[in-house]
Write an enzyme that holds these catalytic residues in place. Structure first.
Site, PDB file in Angstrom:
ATOM      1  N   ASP A 331      34.371  50.165  29.654  1.00 57.76           N
ATOM      2  CA  ASP A 331      33.546  49.339  30.522  1.00 57.76           C
ATOM      3  C   ASP A 331      32.097  49.723  30.218  1.00 57.76           C
ATOM      4  O   ASP A 331      31.835  50.803  29.680  1.00 57.76           O
ATOM      5  CB  ASP A 331      33.901  49.643  31.985  1.00 57.76           C
ATOM      6  CG  ASP A 331      32.940  48.996  32.958  1.00 57.76           C
ATOM      7  OD1 ASP A 331      32.693  47.796  32.835  1.00 57.76           O
ATOM      8  OD2 ASP A 331      32.420  49.716  33.829  1.00 57.76           O
ATOM      9  N   ASP A 527      35.113  52.759  35.663  1.00 60.91           N
ATOM     10  CA  ASP A 527      34.783  53.482  36.896  1.00 60.91           C
ATOM     11  C   ASP A 527      34.681  52.599  38.133  1.00 60.91           C
ATOM     12  O   ASP A 527      34.474  53.103  39.228  1.00 60.91           O
ATOM     13  CB  ASP A 527      33.450  54.226  36.724  1.00 60.91           C
ATOM     14  CG  ASP A 527      32.253  53.282  36.784  1.00 60.91           C
ATOM     15  OD1 ASP A 527      32.399  52.120  36.346  1.00 60.91           O
ATOM     16  OD2 ASP A 527      31.186  53.699  37.255  1.00 60.91           O
ATOM     17  N   ASP A 531      37.608  47.532  37.621  1.00 58.37           N
ATOM     18  CA  ASP A 531      38.246  48.137  36.447  1.00 58.37           C
ATOM     19  C   ASP A 531      39.693  48.535  36.721  1.00 58.37           C
ATOM     20  O   ASP A 531      40.439  48.835  35.791  1.00 58.37           O
ATOM     21  CB  ASP A 531      37.478  49.390  35.999  1.00 58.37           C
ATOM     22  CG  ASP A 531      36.100  49.056  35.465  1.00 58.37           C
ATOM     23  OD1 ASP A 531      35.931  47.945  34.938  1.00 58.37           O
ATOM     24  OD2 ASP A 531      35.192  49.909  35.583  1.00 58.37           O
TER      25      ASP A 531
END
Length: 651
Positions: A331, A527, A531
């Site tokens: 991410d 995080d 996600d």
């Protein structure tokens, strides 16, 4: 009775028997003769060795056979034959063999127990490092209270040199904290108002007060300890294969022992005693104790070392899956980048900068997205009161809209602006900001854009080093983000990521992971709440320790330090642990492959034989070899964060 106590009894009984054997070779006999041998042999068999037979009997009742079956049967046959021989051939007893075999096998078990203690000891020591009491504000006065009296919401004061009692958020004051005992981070961390503090860490400089947020079993330290315990108690999938092999192996050995006896006694024509010795030796040397501990010992040491480094591997299945990873997907916000974006540009078209921030802050007031926080922080710094909004609506992957001052207002990306059919003449300015790795937010009323806001979130200091290190160990790197493609590509180019998949809606991240899995096993590092599906879908989900609780729960690996180099370390350590398991299994099997034919007497013509006690020693050595092999994981070299001196560590 503990394994250690049984081993001590074995030593007490075996020493006189070995001494008698040595003296008898010199023509010296101890008083008592066969009865002395019977006494010490029985002491070891009934007190130290009986559990082997009890386990063997229980296994037979369940139509199973395990390592204790071989030890139990072998020593029992030798023991009761020796009692018979006391009255028929006193010099043909094998009480020494019985005692020594049991003692040597228990020696291997003692090593295994000590290894388990060492592997989990670091976590237990961490729990012991907790503060026993703290200064808590009660009725306007700070008083010293024991840890168990602290409740959520209490205000706690910490002076220099004192330990933080529980997890919390700083209310007043600044300081630096030594968090190494929890995170493994050697450098003290600066803390100020609003920052989180972790229970059991040490305050090194100033005095501060904090509000308790997590106590008891809810603290980070308690969660770490529980995760490590669960990981060390778990079983890797390869262990199931080992168990299957053991279930087949033990009956095969029993048949081999019977065939060995029959060949020597019936076909070769030796005495029953000689045939029995060969048969018992086969059962003892083939005991798969080392096979049984090959996987769990490596798993315990590997997960224990990871915990010391601030890497929490939740179970053996995750560790084994991590070993096979070929693609690492990241991410962007809060993972590759710091996660604290700041406004860098406000391009006003029809309003003052303060008015733009007032409108933007009002629209973002209900959002927890890092970009929204950047706008809210900027408004707060300038003491700008957010506009009041109504009819608020979030538009997934695009932005938000609401009513402000009787007009329909919006804030979001270019996709949202296009939904409102806004003027595209600003496209060049947007692209310019995006090429500078800045995310562009558009603020508008109805069908008219009134401002562009450029927001930048810098890459973490360790990102570039981590990506480089991943490539050196053969990993493909991918960035998966909902951000604009140009912004994502600019950041990816900066840190060295191979592939960029941008403008992906939160709900589509898991589907994208599935597509990537068709190429290779995938680890996803993230995080945020959005996600969580991707973390769960990936072969291995790696959650940053600074992330939301739901992301951390979804991850199979949690990085407490929030350092991307720990992604590299976790992958390398998982591979080294899995390789160590395979090496342990090799040593466990090689002892049997070499030992069984010798124990069965196939090489007697070459003068190569194995008595039961020597077979027991070899079997014990195989267990000790596996334990020591696993412990070597504690000294193996791992990647480290050297971003400060621009050096990239490799595995």
């Amino acid at each position: 009775m503990s394994v250690t106590k049984r081993f001590i009894i074995g030593v007490i009984g075996s020493v006189p028997l070995l001494l008698n054997m040595i003296l008898s070779m010199a023509g010296i006999s101890l008083p008592g003769g066969a009865w002395l041998l019977f006494f010490f042999g029985s002491l070891v068999y009934w007190l130290a060795g009986l559990p082997f037979l009890q386990t063997a009997i229980a296994s037979f009742k369940n139509h199973q056979a395990n390592m204790d079956t071989l030890v139990g049967l072998g020593t029992t046959i030798a023991y009761f034959y020796s009692i018979y021989a006391m009255f028929t051939a006193p010099k043909g007893t094998y009480f020494e063999s019985v005692a020594v075999v049991i003692t040597l096998i228990l020696l291997g078990s003692v090593f295994e127990e000590r290894m388990k203690t060492q592997a989990s000891g670091a976590v237990e020591k961490l729990m012991d490092l907790q503060a026993k009491n703290a200064e808590v504000l009660r009725d306007g006065t700070f008083i010293m209270l024991p840890l168990e009296k602290i409740t959520v919401g209490d205000i706690i004061r910490v002076k220099p040199g004192e330990k933080v009692a529980v997890d919390g958020v700083i209310k007043d004051g600044t300081s630096t904290l030594d968090e190494s005992m929890v995170t493994g981070e050697s450098m003290p961390v600066k803390k100020t108002v609003g920052d989180s503090v972790i229970g059991a860490t040490v305050n090194t400089t100033g005095t501060f007060t904090f509000t308790a947020t997590n106590i008891g079993n809810d603290t980070l330290l308690a969660h770490i300890a529980e995760m490590v315990r669960e990981a060390q108690a778990s079983r890797a999938p390869i262990q199931k294969t080992v168990d299957t092999i053991s279930n087949i192996f033990v009956p095969v050995v029993l048949i081999t022992a019977i065939v060995t006896f029959a060949v020597w006694y019936v076909f070769i024509g030796t005495s029953a005693v000689t045939a029995l010795v060969f048969s018992v030796s086969v059962m003892i040397i083939a005991c798969p104790c080392a096979l049984g501990i090959a996987t769990p010992t490596a798993l315990m040491v590997g997960t224990g070392r990871a915990a010391k480094l601030g890497i929490l591997i939740k179970n053996g299945e995750i560790l084994e899956a991590t070993h096979s990873i070929k693609t690492v997907v990241f991410d962007k916000t809060g993972t590759i980048t710091v996660g604290k974006p700041q406004i860098t540009d406000i391009i006003s078209l029809q309003a003052t900068e303060n008015e733009i921030l007032r409108i933007a802050a009002g629209l973002e007031s209900s959002s927890e997205h890092p970009l929204a926080q950047a706008i809210l922080n900027a408004a707060k710094e300038k003491n700008i009161t957010a506009a009041e909004v109504s009819n608020f609506a979030a538009i997934s992957g695009k932005g938000v809209q609401a009513m402000i001052d009787g007009q329909e207002a919006f804030i979001g990306n270019e996709k949202l602006a296009n939904d409102f059919k806004t003027d595209n003449s600003l496209h060049e300015k947007i692209v310019k900001l995006q090429n500078e790795a800045k995310t562009v937010i558009l603020v508008g009323y109805a069908k008219q854009i009134i401002a562009l806001i450029g927001i930048q979130d810098a890459p973490k200091p360790s990102s570039k080093q981590a990506i480089s290190a991943l490539k050196k160990i053969g990993m493909q790197t991918v960035m998966l983000t909902g951000d604009n493609k140009l912004v994502a590509q600019a950041i990816a180019k900066d840190v060295g990521i191979d592939e960029v998949i941008a403008e992906v809606l939160p709900g589509d991240k898991a589907a994208t992971i599935k597509k990537l899995q068709k190429r290779n096993p995938v680890a996803f590092v993230g995080d945020g709440i959005n996600d969580a599906p991707a973390l769960t879908t990936a072969n291995v989900g790696i959650a940053m320790g600074s992330g939301t609780d739901i992301a951390i729960e979804s991850g199979g690996i949690v990085l407490v330090k929030n350092d991307l180099m720990d992604v590299v370390t976790s992958l390398v350590l998982a591979k080294k642990t899995y390789d160590r398991i395979l090496l342990n299994l090799f040593w466990a099997f090689i002892y049997n492959v070499i030992g069984i034919p010798i124990a069965a007497g196939l090489f007697t013509t070459l003068g190569l034989t194995l008595s039961p006690e020597i077979a027991g020693l070899a079997m014990a050595l195989s267990s000790i070899t596996v334990v020591l092999s696993s412990l070597l994981l504690n000294s193996t070299k791992l990647p480290t964060n050297t971003a400060s001196n621009k050096k990239v560590a490799t595995a």
